[in-house]
Structure formats: C-alpha cells, structure tokens
Write a protein that holds these residues in place. Structure first.
Motif, short mmCIF file in Angstrom:
data_model
loop_
_atom_site.label_atom_id
_atom_site.label_comp_id
_atom_site.label_asym_id
_atom_site.label_seq_id
_atom_site.Cartn_x
_atom_site.Cartn_y
_atom_site.Cartn_z
N THR A 3 109.85 67.40 41.01
CA THR A 3 108.41 67.27 41.22
C THR A 3 108.03 68.02 42.50
O THR A 3 108.90 68.32 43.34
N LEU A 4 106.76 68.28 42.66
CA LEU A 4 106.28 68.92 43.88
C LEU A 4 106.65 68.08 45.10
O LEU A 4 107.11 68.60 46.11
N GLU A 5 106.46 66.77 44.99
CA GLU A 5 106.77 65.88 46.11
C GLU A 5 108.24 65.94 46.51
O GLU A 5 108.57 65.92 47.69
N GLU A 6 109.13 66.03 45.52
CA GLU A 6 110.56 66.12 45.80
C GLU A 6 110.90 67.44 46.49
O GLU A 6 111.69 67.47 47.45
N LEU A 7 110.33 68.54 46.03
CA LEU A 7 110.60 69.84 46.63
C LEU A 7 110.06 69.91 48.05
O LEU A 7 110.70 70.48 48.94
N VAL A 8 108.90 69.32 48.28
CA VAL A 8 108.33 69.28 49.63
C VAL A 8 109.25 68.47 50.55
O VAL A 8 109.59 68.91 51.65
N TYR A 9 109.68 67.31 50.10
CA TYR A 9 110.59 66.47 50.88
C TYR A 9 111.88 67.22 51.19
O TYR A 9 112.36 67.23 52.32
N LEU A 10 112.45 67.85 50.18
CA LEU A 10 113.69 68.59 50.34
C LEU A 10 113.56 69.68 51.41
O LEU A 10 114.37 69.77 52.32
N CYS A 11 112.52 70.47 51.31
CA CYS A 11 112.35 71.59 52.23
C CYS A 11 111.95 71.15 53.64
O CYS A 11 112.33 71.78 54.62
N LYS A 12 111.18 70.09 53.75
CA LYS A 12 110.77 69.61 55.08
C LYS A 12 111.91 69.01 55.87
O LYS A 12 111.99 69.17 57.08
N TYR A 13 112.79 68.30 55.21
CA TYR A 13 113.80 67.53 55.93
C TYR A 13 115.22 68.05 55.79
O TYR A 13 116.14 67.51 56.41
N TYR A 14 115.42 69.12 55.04
CA TYR A 14 116.75 69.67 54.79
C TYR A 14 117.49 70.01 56.09
O TYR A 14 118.65 69.68 56.25
N GLU A 15 116.82 70.66 57.00
CA GLU A 15 117.45 71.10 58.25
C GLU A 15 117.73 69.95 59.20
O GLU A 15 118.60 70.05 60.06
N HIS A 16 117.00 68.86 59.08
CA HIS A 16 117.11 67.75 60.03
C HIS A 16 118.01 66.62 59.56
O HIS A 16 118.76 66.05 60.35
N ASP A 17 117.93 66.28 58.29
CA ASP A 17 118.63 65.09 57.79
C ASP A 17 119.99 65.38 57.16
O ASP A 17 120.81 64.48 57.05
N GLY A 18 120.20 66.58 56.71
CA GLY A 18 121.47 66.91 56.05
C GLY A 18 121.42 66.61 54.56
O GLY A 18 120.63 65.80 54.08
N ILE A 19 122.29 67.28 53.85
CA ILE A 19 122.27 67.24 52.38
C ILE A 19 122.57 65.87 51.81
O ILE A 19 121.95 65.44 50.84
N GLU A 20 123.52 65.15 52.40
CA GLU A 20 123.90 63.84 51.86
C GLU A 20 122.75 62.85 51.95
O GLU A 20 122.47 62.10 51.01
N SER A 21 122.07 62.83 53.09
CA SER A 21 120.95 61.90 53.29
C SER A 21 119.79 62.23 52.35
O SER A 21 119.20 61.33 51.75
N ILE A 22 119.48 63.49 52.22
CA ILE A 22 118.39 63.90 51.34
C ILE A 22 118.73 63.60 49.88
O ILE A 22 117.90 63.11 49.13
#
Length: 75
Positions: free
Chosen positions: A21-40
């Motif tokens: 979904t758009l919301e999932e892609l936005v969340y992924l791209c916003k927090y990818y660099e900060h939270d790490g792949i496992e957390s996301i």
C-alpha cells in the motif's frame, strides 16, 4: 530434539505476497535508514527480504524520495 520457535505462528509474515500500500511504502522509505530492516519488517508484517526488495524497486523507479518525503493531507 529441537523445536521450531515459530511453531505457534504458521506465517510470521502475513502480508508477504500481497500488494504494497502507499502507507507501507511511505513508512518503509521514511524509516529505512533509521530503524533498520528487521524492525521495519516486523512493523510491516513482511519479511526482511520483501522489504529490501521493495526498497530496491522504489529506488530503481525513482520513487524513493517521493515516498520518503510524502506528507498525507489531513485537511
């Protein structure tokens, strides 16, 4: 005898194999660099490989910055 630690959970990633979904892609791209792949991956209920793949395709298609800077209009 070793037991599978995920035995209680038939599918640890229930949203795998579904459209993003758009919301999932936005969340992924916003927090990818900060939270790490496992957390996301945990937050999105998707596997780490699925998240990495979605990030790769967003960058390849030039949509990463759009999703990262996306602000939902709440008015």
């Amino acid at each position: 005898m070793l037991m599978n630690s995920n035995k209680h959970c038939d599918n640890p990633y229930p949203k795998n194999k579904t459209r993003w979904t758009l919301e999932e892609l936005v969340y992924l791209c916003k927090y990818y660099e900060h939270d790490g792949i496992e957390s996301i991956a945990f937050g999105l209920e998707r596997g780490p490989t699925a998240c990495s793949s979605a990030m790769y395709h967003a960058k390849k298609k030039g949509r990463y910055e759009f999703y990262k800077n996306y602000e939902e209009d709440t008015t």
